[in-house]
Design a protein around this motif. Structure first.
Motif, PDB file in Angstrom:
ATOM      1  N   LEU A  81       0.831  -1.196   0.000  1.00 58.07           N
ATOM      2  CA  LEU A  81       0.000   0.000   0.000  1.00 58.07           C
ATOM      3  C   LEU A  81       0.871   1.253   0.000  1.00 58.07           C
ATOM      4  CD1 LEU A  81      -2.721   1.440   0.236  1.00 58.07           C
ATOM      5  CD2 LEU A  81      -2.659   1.000   2.707  1.00 58.07           C
ATOM      6  N   HIS A  82       1.940   1.233   0.791  1.00 53.10           N
ATOM      7  CA  HIS A  82       2.899   2.342   0.828  1.00 53.10           C
ATOM      8  C   HIS A  82       3.454   2.617  -0.567  1.00 53.10           C
ATOM      9  CE1 HIS A  82       6.444   4.624   2.361  1.00 53.10           C
ATOM     10  NE2 HIS A  82       7.103   3.946   1.439  1.00 53.10           N
ATOM     11  N   LYS A  83       3.779   1.546  -1.290  1.00 47.89           N
ATOM     12  CA  LYS A  83       4.322   1.682  -2.648  1.00 47.89           C
ATOM     13  C   LYS A  83       3.309   2.340  -3.585  1.00 47.89           C
ATOM     14  CE  LYS A  83       5.612  -1.257  -6.583  1.00 47.89           C
ATOM     15  NZ  LYS A  83       5.908  -2.655  -6.999  1.00 47.89           N
ATOM     16  N   TRP A  84       2.049   1.872  -3.545  1.00 49.47           N
ATOM     17  CA  TRP A  84       1.045   2.410  -4.468  1.00 49.47           C
ATOM     18  C   TRP A  84       0.644   3.834  -4.113  1.00 49.47           C
ATOM     19  CZ3 TRP A  84       0.573   0.816  -9.084  1.00 49.47           C
ATOM     20  CH2 TRP A  84       0.881  -0.505  -9.399  1.00 49.47           C
ATOM     21  N   LEU A  85       0.687   4.158  -2.832  1.00 52.74           N
ATOM     22  CA  LEU A  85       0.455   5.549  -2.447  1.00 52.74           C
ATOM     23  C   LEU A  85       1.591   6.440  -2.947  1.00 52.74           C
ATOM     24  CD1 LEU A  85      -0.907   5.085   1.179  1.00 52.74           C
ATOM     25  CD2 LEU A  85      -2.177   5.997  -0.777  1.00 52.74           C
ATOM     26  N   GLY A  86       2.814   5.914  -2.910  1.00 46.15           N
ATOM     27  CA  GLY A  86       3.945   6.667  -3.440  1.00 46.15           C
ATOM     28  C   GLY A  86       3.816   6.904  -4.937  1.00 46.15           C
ATOM     29  N   ILE A  87       3.405   5.855  -5.663  1.00 47.53           N
ATOM     30  CA  ILE A  87       3.208   6.000  -7.111  1.00 47.53           C
ATOM     31  C   ILE A  87       2.068   6.984  -7.386  1.00 47.53           C
ATOM     32  CG2 ILE A  87       2.468   4.787  -9.203  1.00 47.53           C
ATOM     33  CD1 ILE A  87       3.879   2.291  -8.069  1.00 47.53           C
ATOM     34  N   GLY A  88       0.971   6.851  -6.639  1.00 55.19           N
ATOM     35  CA  GLY A  88      -0.168   7.748  -6.817  1.00 55.19           C
ATOM     36  C   GLY A  88       0.206   9.195  -6.554  1.00 55.19           C
ATOM     37  N   SER A  89       0.964   9.424  -5.487  1.00 52.51           N
ATOM     38  CA  SER A  89       1.360  10.804  -5.166  1.00 52.51           C
ATOM     39  C   SER A  89       2.299  11.363  -6.231  1.00 52.51           C
ATOM     40  CB  SER A  89       2.025  10.864  -3.786  1.00 52.51           C
ATOM     41  OG  SER A  89       3.249  10.153  -3.774  1.00 52.51           O
ATOM     42  N   LEU A  90       3.167  10.500  -6.803  1.00 52.74           N
ATOM     43  CA  LEU A  90       4.067  10.966  -7.853  1.00 52.74           C
ATOM     44  C   LEU A  90       3.291  11.369  -9.110  1.00 52.74           C
ATOM     45  CD1 LEU A  90       6.874  11.434  -9.050  1.00 52.74           C
ATOM     46  CD2 LEU A  90       6.949   8.993  -9.642  1.00 52.74           C
ATOM     47  N   VAL A  91       2.308  10.559  -9.496  1.00 51.38           N
ATOM     48  CA  VAL A  91       1.492  10.872 -10.676  1.00 51.38           C
ATOM     49  C   VAL A  91       0.742  12.184 -10.466  1.00 51.38           C
ATOM     50  CG1 VAL A  91      -0.506  10.136 -12.051  1.00 51.38           C
ATOM     51  CG2 VAL A  91       1.269   8.475 -11.424  1.00 51.38           C
ATOM     52  N   LEU A  92       0.109  12.322  -9.305  1.00 55.22           N
ATOM     53  CA  LEU A  92      -0.662  13.538  -9.031  1.00 55.22           C
ATOM     54  C   LEU A  92       0.245  14.761  -8.902  1.00 55.22           C
ATOM     55  CD1 LEU A  92      -3.109  11.897  -6.508  1.00 55.22           C
ATOM     56  CD2 LEU A  92      -3.823  13.101  -8.583  1.00 55.22           C
ATOM     57  N   ALA A  93       1.406  14.583  -8.260  1.00 49.42           N
ATOM     58  CA  ALA A  93       2.326  15.708  -8.113  1.00 49.42           C
ATOM     59  C   ALA A  93       2.870  16.153  -9.472  1.00 49.42           C
ATOM     60  CB  ALA A  93       3.486  15.321  -7.193  1.00 49.42           C
ATOM     61  N   THR A  94       3.062  15.186 -10.383  1.00 45.39           N
ATOM     62  CA  THR A  94       3.526  15.538 -11.729  1.00 45.39           C
ATOM     63  C   THR A  94       2.461  16.347 -12.464  1.00 45.39           C
ATOM     64  OG1 THR A  94       4.893  13.530 -11.804  1.00 45.39           O
ATOM     65  CG2 THR A  94       4.397  14.618 -13.913  1.00 45.39           C
ATOM     66  N   LEU A  95       1.200  15.908 -12.363  1.00 46.73           N
ATOM     67  CA  LEU A  95       0.106  16.670 -12.977  1.00 46.73           C
ATOM     68  C   LEU A  95       0.006  18.066 -12.350  1.00 46.73           C
ATOM     69  CD1 LEU A  95      -2.626  13.876 -13.161  1.00 46.73           C
ATOM     70  CD2 LEU A  95      -1.390  14.895 -15.089  1.00 46.73           C
ATOM     71  N   HIS A  96       0.115  18.089 -11.023  1.00 45.66           N
ATOM     72  CA  HIS A  96       0.078  19.360 -10.294  1.00 45.66           C
ATOM     73  C   HIS A  96       1.200  20.277 -10.783  1.00 45.66           C
ATOM     74  CE1 HIS A  96      -0.291  22.031  -6.740  1.00 45.66           C
ATOM     75  NE2 HIS A  96       1.035  22.004  -6.704  1.00 45.66           N
ATOM     76  N   TRP A  97       2.400  19.758 -10.894  1.00 49.13           N
ATOM     77  CA  TRP A  97       3.559  20.547 -11.341  1.00 49.13           C
ATOM     78  C   TRP A  97       3.358  21.060 -12.765  1.00 49.13           C
ATOM     79  CZ3 TRP A  97       6.727  18.912 -15.439  1.00 49.13           C
ATOM     80  CH2 TRP A  97       7.876  19.688 -15.662  1.00 49.13           C
ATOM     81  N   TRP A  98       2.854  20.202 -13.654  1.00 50.32           N
ATOM     82  CA  TRP A  98       2.706  20.625 -15.039  1.00 50.32           C
ATOM     83  C   TRP A  98       1.652  21.739 -15.175  1.00 50.32           C
ATOM     84  CZ3 TRP A  98       4.920  21.352 -19.331  1.00 50.32           C
ATOM     85  CH2 TRP A  98       4.167  21.679 -20.473  1.00 50.32           C
ATOM     86  N   TRP A  99       0.509  21.577 -14.514  1.00 50.16           N
ATOM     87  CA  TRP A  99      -0.536  22.594 -14.632  1.00 50.16           C
ATOM     88  C   TRP A  99      -0.104  23.910 -13.994  1.00 50.16           C
ATOM     89  CZ3 TRP A  99      -5.373  22.722 -16.978  1.00 50.16           C
ATOM     90  CH2 TRP A  99      -5.743  21.541 -17.636  1.00 50.16           C
ATOM     91  N   ALA A 100       0.748  23.814 -12.977  1.00 56.71           N
ATOM     92  CA  ALA A 100       1.234  25.044 -12.343  1.00 56.71           C
ATOM     93  C   ALA A 100       2.393  25.646 -13.128  1.00 56.71           C
ATOM     94  CB  ALA A 100       1.665  24.746 -10.907  1.00 56.71           C
ATOM     95  N   LYS A 101       3.424  24.841 -13.382  1.00 50.35           N
ATOM     96  CA  LYS A 101       4.644  25.340 -14.025  1.00 50.35           C
ATOM     97  C   LYS A 101       4.497  25.399 -15.545  1.00 50.35           C
ATOM     98  CE  LYS A 101       8.999  26.539 -13.239  1.00 50.35           C
ATOM     99  NZ  LYS A 101       9.383  27.631 -12.314  1.00 50.35           N
ATOM    100  N   GLY A 102       3.899  24.340 -16.119  1.00 53.35           N
ATOM    101  CA  GLY A 102       3.766  24.283 -17.568  1.00 53.35           C
ATOM    102  C   GLY A 102       2.917  25.410 -18.120  1.00 53.35           C
ATOM    103  N   THR A 103       1.900  25.809 -17.372  1.00 56.63           N
ATOM    104  CA  THR A 103       1.051  26.920 -17.822  1.00 56.63           C
ATOM    105  C   THR A 103       1.855  28.208 -17.940  1.00 56.63           C
ATOM    106  OG1 THR A 103      -0.927  25.925 -16.853  1.00 56.63           O
ATOM    107  CG2 THR A 103      -0.975  28.302 -17.239  1.00 56.63           C
ATOM    108  N   LYS A 104       2.731  28.434 -16.975  1.00 52.67           N
ATOM    109  CA  LYS A 104       3.559  29.643 -17.029  1.00 52.67           C
ATOM    110  C   LYS A 104       4.464  29.609 -18.256  1.00 52.67           C
ATOM    111  CE  LYS A 104       3.583  30.238 -11.998  1.00 52.67           C
ATOM    112  NZ  LYS A 104       4.408  30.278 -10.770  1.00 52.67           N
ATOM    113  N   TRP A 105       4.998  28.427 -18.566  1.00 51.86           N
ATOM    114  CA  TRP A 105       5.854  28.307 -19.757  1.00 51.86           C
ATOM    115  C   TRP A 105       5.042  28.580 -21.029  1.00 51.86           C
ATOM    116  CZ3 TRP A 105       8.200  22.994 -17.976  1.00 51.86           C
ATOM    117  CH2 TRP A 105       9.137  23.238 -16.976  1.00 51.86           C
ATOM    118  N   MET A 106       3.829  28.021 -21.070  1.00 52.36           N
ATOM    119  CA  MET A 106       3.014  28.203 -22.275  1.00 52.36           C
ATOM    120  C   MET A 106       2.597  29.662 -22.457  1.00 52.36           C
ATOM    121  SD  MET A 106       0.696  24.725 -22.624  1.00 52.36           S
ATOM    122  CE  MET A 106       0.127  24.650 -20.928  1.00 52.36           C
ATOM    123  N   VAL A 107       2.395  30.360 -21.354  1.00 52.62           N
ATOM    124  CA  VAL A 107       2.115  31.802 -21.457  1.00 52.62           C
ATOM    125  C   VAL A 107       3.340  32.523 -22.015  1.00 52.62           C
ATOM    126  CG1 VAL A 107       1.677  33.903 -20.132  1.00 52.62           C
ATOM    127  CG2 VAL A 107       0.348  31.838 -19.658  1.00 52.62           C
TER     128      VAL A 107
END
Length: 443
Positions: free
Chosen positions: A77-103
């Protein structure tokens, strides 16, 4: 096993429900920037909650271990929570940081801020003043966490290095906690999603500090001494007995312990292959040379060596209400069944038990001991040498057990065999709740 996905998706559902009580992902009118605003909040909150729970699980708390079904399931469970948090954090990072780049690239046009020129006061103003630092800390902590989680998932990465680098995630969580604390929308503080986030951030931070202090291992550590070593070269297996000092908790057959024989290597999990005898206070471990650590341990562990034990852990305890049990111990997976047979030899429970032991390598000395253990325990033993007799199939196991429909299935061994065996018995109608497996993967 069913509790792992139940916990994972239950946690996701809980965060999502509390989110929709407090806000929504469906903005009106629907547009890129309004959706980005809420999705960045949602993905960031879910990611930090998952990571916080993963850190709490790493504390190896007995209550959580019992509920999930054993420490092997806790770490899964610890492993899958780690994978889940990585996927969500990557999406979070892209929508936050990637948007600034696209602007900046001219792909998007940022609308004028509604709150431009608005004067803030009090606590909200202070939070706004911390945003720059929190964003910087969160960004670099995300990069560090991503590298560490990916390393943890690469099986070729040595276990002793994984153990040391993975601990750094506790350090990385602290700036991520600050990032979440500061950048969570101020209105959420008075809403259910805000309460959950605050609780998760605090609990995760406490867990991180305890992990850095080495608290999980300290509370169950007991000194011991190796009193004998037996080697089976043809099996690439060695067996050793450890006499433990006072303080060892009585274990159940099927459980395991972390043993430290070399401080540089750190603790490593081994299944206990004996029942508890308070007179001898000795625990038997049977280990196969499967990787760098076990090969080194095979040459290093010797009679008279001091070791440190931590445990016992695990929920592979053979306890159920079935009068017939099917045991399958493939290769070195036979060890928990050896321990259980030791218990049954002195305390029979009147079950009908069939033990199947498929193995590629054969040692007559080891098999003679196994047959003696099975006879003393009243267990029906079937040994299959796969090199000369072919692979043991699920159909052969089913046909050898007259009342298999009412039996429970207990397996310890290779992942591929487990998947095939469980899939077939599930297809034949055996309920999933009566199928038990020892995952024995700590990463």
């Amino acid at each position: 096993m069913a509790r792992v996905p139940l916990f994972f998706w239950g946690l996701t559902a809980l965060v999502s429900v509390l989110w929709f009580v407090s806000d929504s992902l469906w903005v009106s009118p629907f547009a890129y920037f309004p959706f980005r605003s809420v999705f960045v909040q949602f993905s960031g909150i879910l990611a930090v909650v998952m990571m916080a729970v993963a850190l709490v699980l790493a504390l190896r708390l007995r209550s959580l271990e019992r509920w999930v079904g054993g420490l092997d399931k806790v770490y899964r469970l610890h492993k899958w929570l780690g994978i889940g948090s990585l996927v969500l954090a990557t999406l979070h990072w892209w929508w936050a940081k990637g948007t600034k780049w696209m602007v900046g690239w001219g792909w998007l046009e940022k609308p004028a801020g509604k709150g431009a020129g608005q004067q803030l006061a009090g606590l909200e103003a202070w939070f706004r003043g911390q945003r720059g630092l929190a964003e910087t800390l969160g960004e670099w902590a995300f990069y560090s966490a991503a590298v560490l989680i990916v390393l943890a998932l690469v099986k070729a990465f040595p276990y002793h290095l994984f153990r040391k680098t993975h601990k750094l995630l506790a350090v990385v969580f602290l700036p991520l906690a600050w990032h979440s604390f500061i950048l969570m929308k101020f209105d959420y503080w008075a809403a259910p999603i805000g309460w959950l986030t605050q609780f998760a951030v605090v609990a995760g931070s406490i867990a991180a500090v305890l992990l850095l202090l080495g608290w999980p291992g300290k509370v169950r550590k007991v000194p011991g001494e190796v009193v004998s070593v037996t080697r089976y070269p043809e099996l690439r297996v060695f067996e050793f007995l450890v006499r433990v000092e006072q303080g060892w908790s009585v274990h159940n057959p099927g459980q395991f312990a972390f043993i430290t024989s070399d401080a540089a290597e750190g603790p490593h999990p081994y299944t206990i292959a004996s029942d508890w005898n308070p007179e001898t206070r000795c625990l038997k471990f049977v280990v196969k040379e499967l990787g760098d650590h076990t090969r080194r341990a095979s040459h290093r562990i010797c009679e008279g060596m001091p070791v440190t034990l931590e445990g016992p852990y695990g929920g592979f305890d053979f306890e159920d209400d079935c009068r017939t049990q099917i045991w399958v111990g493939a290769g070195i997976g036979i060890t928990p069944f050896i321990a259980r047979m030791g218990r049954l030899a002195s305390k029979p429970d009147n079950r009908t038990i069939y033990l199947f032991h498929p193995t590629a390598d054969v040692s007559e000395e080891a098999l003679t001991k196994l047959r003696a253990d099975a006879e003393a325990a009243g267990v029906n033993l079937v040994i299959r040498c796969s090199r000369t007799e072919g692979r043991l199939t699920p159909e052969e196991i089913r046909d050898a057990v007259p009342d298999w429909q009412g039996a429970s299935l207990w397996f310890c061994g290779p992942v591929g065999m487990a998947r095939t065996l469980f899939n077939e018995f599930r297809r034949w109608g055996l309920p999933a709740r009566r199928m038990h497996r020892e995952f024995f993967e700590m990463r």
